[in-house]
Design a protein around this motif. Structure first.
Motif, PDB file in Angstrom:
ATOM      1  N   TYR A 113       0.821  -1.223   0.000  1.00 14.59           N
ATOM      2  CA  TYR A 113       0.000   0.000   0.000  1.00 14.59           C
ATOM      3  C   TYR A 113       0.851   1.268   0.000  1.00 14.59           C
ATOM      4  O   TYR A 113       0.614   2.200   0.775  1.00 14.59           O
ATOM      5  N   VAL A 114       1.862   1.302  -0.844  1.00 18.09           N
ATOM      6  CA  VAL A 114       2.728   2.478  -0.971  1.00 18.09           C
ATOM      7  C   VAL A 114       2.871   2.825  -2.449  1.00 18.09           C
ATOM      8  O   VAL A 114       2.548   2.034  -3.334  1.00 18.09           O
ATOM      9  N   ARG A 115       3.370   4.037  -2.713  1.00 19.62           N
ATOM     10  CA  ARG A 115       3.590   4.497  -4.084  1.00 19.62           C
ATOM     11  C   ARG A 115       5.066   4.601  -4.421  1.00 19.62           C
ATOM     12  O   ARG A 115       5.429   4.998  -5.531  1.00 19.62           O
ATOM     13  N   HIS A 116       5.921   4.243  -3.458  1.00 19.13           N
ATOM     14  CA  HIS A 116       7.366   4.323  -3.643  1.00 19.13           C
ATOM     15  C   HIS A 116       8.025   3.125  -2.971  1.00 19.13           C
ATOM     16  O   HIS A 116       7.515   2.625  -1.968  1.00 19.13           O
ATOM     17  N   LEU A 117       9.172   2.711  -3.516  1.00 19.77           N
ATOM     18  CA  LEU A 117       9.966   1.654  -2.882  1.00 19.77           C
ATOM     19  C   LEU A 117      11.447   1.963  -3.080  1.00 19.77           C
ATOM     20  O   LEU A 117      11.854   2.437  -4.153  1.00 19.77           O
ATOM     21  N   PRO A 118      12.264   1.678  -2.061  1.00 18.25           N
ATOM     22  CA  PRO A 118      13.699   1.889  -2.205  1.00 18.25           C
ATOM     23  C   PRO A 118      14.321   0.800  -3.085  1.00 18.25           C
ATOM     24  O   PRO A 118      13.832  -0.330  -3.132  1.00 18.25           O
ATOM     25  N   ILE A 119      15.388   1.159  -3.777  1.00 16.03           N
ATOM     26  CA  ILE A 119      16.177   0.198  -4.554  1.00 16.03           C
ATOM     27  C   ILE A 119      17.505   0.028  -3.823  1.00 16.03           C
ATOM     28  O   ILE A 119      18.224   1.006  -3.581  1.00 16.03           O
ATOM     29  N   VAL A 120      17.827  -1.209  -3.460  1.00 13.66           N
ATOM     30  CA  VAL A 120      19.005  -1.473  -2.625  1.00 13.66           C
ATOM     31  C   VAL A 120      19.874  -2.546  -3.276  1.00 13.66           C
ATOM     32  O   VAL A 120      19.362  -3.549  -3.784  1.00 13.66           O
ATOM     33  N   ASN A 121      21.171  -2.321  -3.261  1.00 14.76           N
ATOM     34  CA  ASN A 121      22.144  -3.319  -3.717  1.00 14.76           C
ATOM     35  C   ASN A 121      22.998  -3.712  -2.514  1.00 14.76           C
ATOM     36  O   ASN A 121      23.770  -2.907  -2.019  1.00 14.76           O
ATOM     37  N   ASN A 122      22.827  -4.950  -2.027  1.00 16.01           N
ATOM     38  CA  ASN A 122      23.405  -5.362  -0.756  1.00 16.01           C
ATOM     39  C   ASN A 122      22.864  -4.420   0.324  1.00 16.01           C
ATOM     40  O   ASN A 122      21.696  -4.438   0.609  1.00 16.01           O
ATOM     41  N   ARG A 123      23.694  -3.532   0.877  1.00 19.73           N
ATOM     42  CA  ARG A 123      23.207  -2.582   1.876  1.00 19.73           C
ATOM     43  C   ARG A 123      23.256  -1.150   1.375  1.00 19.73           C
ATOM     44  O   ARG A 123      22.990  -0.208   2.122  1.00 19.73           O
ATOM     45  N   GLU A 124      23.569  -0.983   0.089  1.00 20.23           N
ATOM     46  CA  GLU A 124      23.692   0.360  -0.468  1.00 20.23           C
ATOM     47  C   GLU A 124      22.350   0.823  -1.043  1.00 20.23           C
ATOM     48  O   GLU A 124      21.736   0.135  -1.863  1.00 20.23           O
ATOM     49  N   LEU A 125      21.917   1.994  -0.610  1.00 20.80           N
ATOM     50  CA  LEU A 125      20.702   2.594  -1.146  1.00 20.80           C
ATOM     51  C   LEU A 125      21.021   3.258  -2.481  1.00 20.80           C
ATOM     52  O   LEU A 125      21.793   4.209  -2.537  1.00 20.80           O
ATOM     53  N   MET A 165       9.538  14.487   8.098  1.00 19.84           N
ATOM     54  CA  MET A 165       8.346  15.182   7.614  1.00 19.84           C
ATOM     55  C   MET A 165       8.682  16.124   6.464  1.00 19.84           C
ATOM     56  O   MET A 165       7.925  16.225   5.493  1.00 19.84           O
ATOM     57  N   ARG A 166       9.797  16.832   6.571  1.00 16.87           N
ATOM     58  CA  ARG A 166      10.181  17.785   5.532  1.00 16.87           C
ATOM     59  C   ARG A 166      10.388  17.074   4.199  1.00 16.87           C
ATOM     60  O   ARG A 166       9.900  17.530   3.146  1.00 16.87           O
ATOM     61  N   ILE A 167      11.080  15.941   4.228  1.00 20.65           N
ATOM     62  CA  ILE A 167      11.360  15.212   2.996  1.00 20.65           C
ATOM     63  C   ILE A 167      10.080  14.609   2.427  1.00 20.65           C
ATOM     64  O   ILE A 167       9.854  14.611   1.207  1.00 20.65           O
ATOM     65  N   VAL A 168       9.207  14.086   3.286  1.00 20.14           N
ATOM     66  CA  VAL A 168       7.916  13.558   2.836  1.00 20.14           C
ATOM     67  C   VAL A 168       7.135  14.651   2.112  1.00 20.14           C
ATOM     68  O   VAL A 168       6.576  14.430   1.028  1.00 20.14           O
ATOM     69  N   ALA A 169       7.086  15.845   2.697  1.00 15.16           N
ATOM     70  CA  ALA A 169       6.317  16.946   2.115  1.00 15.16           C
ATOM     71  C   ALA A 169       6.961  17.473   0.840  1.00 15.16           C
ATOM     72  O   ALA A 169       6.275  17.711  -0.162  1.00 15.16           O
ATOM     73  N   ASP A 170       8.289  17.650   0.857  1.00 17.60           N
ATOM     74  CA  ASP A 170       8.987  18.229  -0.293  1.00 17.60           C
ATOM     75  C   ASP A 170       8.887  17.340  -1.526  1.00 17.60           C
ATOM     76  O   ASP A 170       8.794  17.826  -2.651  1.00 17.60           O
ATOM     77  N   GLN A 171       8.952  16.014  -1.321  1.00 18.67           N
ATOM     78  CA  GLN A 171       8.995  15.102  -2.467  1.00 18.67           C
ATOM     79  C   GLN A 171       7.758  14.222  -2.582  1.00 18.67           C
ATOM     80  O   GLN A 171       7.721  13.306  -3.402  1.00 18.67           O
ATOM     81  N   ASP A 172       6.741  14.513  -1.764  1.00 13.14           N
ATOM     82  CA  ASP A 172       5.457  13.803  -1.851  1.00 13.14           C
ATOM     83  C   ASP A 172       5.664  12.285  -1.786  1.00 13.14           C
ATOM     84  O   ASP A 172       5.201  11.539  -2.662  1.00 13.14           O
ATOM     85  N   LEU A 173       6.331  11.829  -0.742  1.00 18.31           N
ATOM     86  CA  LEU A 173       6.702  10.421  -0.610  1.00 18.31           C
ATOM     87  C   LEU A 173       5.721   9.647   0.255  1.00 18.31           C
ATOM     88  O   LEU A 173       5.108  10.205   1.171  1.00 18.31           O
ATOM     89  N   SER A 174       5.582   8.367  -0.027  1.00 16.88           N
ATOM     90  CA  SER A 174       4.817   7.476   0.845  1.00 16.88           C
ATOM     91  C   SER A 174       5.736   6.662   1.747  1.00 16.88           C
ATOM     92  O   SER A 174       5.285   6.084   2.732  1.00 16.88           O
TER      93      SER A 174
END
Length: 219
Positions: free
Chosen positions: A31-43, A83-92
Motif C-alpha cells: 500500500y505504498v507508491r514508492h519503494l527503495p532500490i538497494v544493492n546489498n546494503r547500499e541505497l 516530515m520535511r522530505i515527505v512533504a517536499d517530495q510527496d513520498l509514501s
C-alpha cells in the motif's frame, strides 16, 4: 524523537534486477507508491509508481531513469526532517540509512501519521487556536505570556508559512477546553484569530481526515 525509532523492515526493498511489473505488485502489496532500490546494503535510489508507468514494465528497473533524487534520512535525524522530505517530495516511504550510509529500512507515511496522532500534545485534552500575523510581529514569548496570564499552558505549537508572503499562521494546542477568556485577551492585544476549536470538534475533524487519508493509501 529520531528516525530510527520509526524504522520498518517489513517493506522489502527492490533490486535492480526486479522488473517494473514486480515493483508495481510490491507497491500494491504494501500500500505504498514508492519503494527503495538497494544493492546489498547500499541505497541506490527510490522508485515511484510514476517512474514505472513511464517505462516498459517488463524491463528491469535498473534500466529506468528515476525522477527522485535519492531521498533519505539518517537514523539519528529528527522526525521533523522526515516530515520535511515527505512533504517536499510527496513520498509514501522514506529510506533510512546509518552513519555509513548503509540501508536500514523505511519510515512509511502511515507510521509517521500514527506517531503524531499518539504524541502527548494530541493525546492530552484541550483546544486549538490558530493566529495569523506577520513574521516581524511574531514572538512566542509574548504569545505564551498571554496564554499563561489566563491560567493555561501551551502543550504544543507550530508555524505555517506561505511562499512570497510575510504572513504566518501560529497554531497552538492549549490545555483548557474553555478558551473564551484567552481568545478575548488575544483580541485585546490586536492578534488576528484565524480559527479556534474545542477538543471534540478538532479531534472529530482530525479523525475524519486521518480515515480519509488511510482509505486513500489503501486504494
Amino acid at each position: 524523537m529520531i528516525a530510527e525509532t520509526l524504522i520498518s523492515t517489513a517493506i522489502i526493498p527492490l533490486q535492480t534486477s526486479d522488473t517494473g511489473d514486480v515493483a508495481l505488485e510490491m507497491m500494491s502489496e504494501f500500500y505504498v507508491r514508492h519503494l527503495p532500490i538497494v544493492n546489498n546494503r547500499e541505497l541506490l535510489g527510490v522508485l515511484s509508481e510514476d517512474d514505472v508507468m513511464n517505462f516498459d514494465v517488463n524491463e528491469a528497473i535498473g534500466s529506468y531513469s528515476l525522477s527522485l533524487q535519492r531521498p533519505y534520512v539518517h537514523s539519528n535525524d529528527h522526525i521533523y526532517e522526515v516530515m520535511r522530505i515527505v512533504a517536499d517530495q510527496d513520498l509514501s516511504v522514506v529510506p533510512v540509512v546509518d552513519a555509513d550510509n548503509n540501508y536500514l529500512g523505511v519510515i512509511t507515511l502511515e507510521d509517521l501519521l500514527r506517531y503524531f496522532a499518539r504524541t502527548v500534545s494530541f493525546a492530552d485534552s484541550g483546544s486549538i487556536i490558530v493566529l495569523e500575523l506577520s513574521r516581524r510581529d511574531y514572538s512566542m514569548t509574548e504569545i505564551a505570556r498571554i496564554v499563561e496570564s489566563e491560567g493555561a499552558t501551551i502543550l504544543s505549537s507550530f508555524i505555517s508559512s506561505y511562499p512570497e508572503s510575510e504572513r504566518i499562521d501560529v497554531t497552538l494546542k492549549i490545555n483548557l477546553q474553555h478558551i473564551h477568556n484567552i481568545l478575548a485577551t488575544f483580541e485585546r492585544f490586536k492578534y488576528e484569530i484565524k480559527a479556534s476549536f474545542n477538543e471534540a470538534e478538532y479531534l472529530d475533524s482530525l479523525k475524519e481526515r486521518y480515515q480519509g487519508l488511510m482509505s486513500y493509501l489503501n486504494v
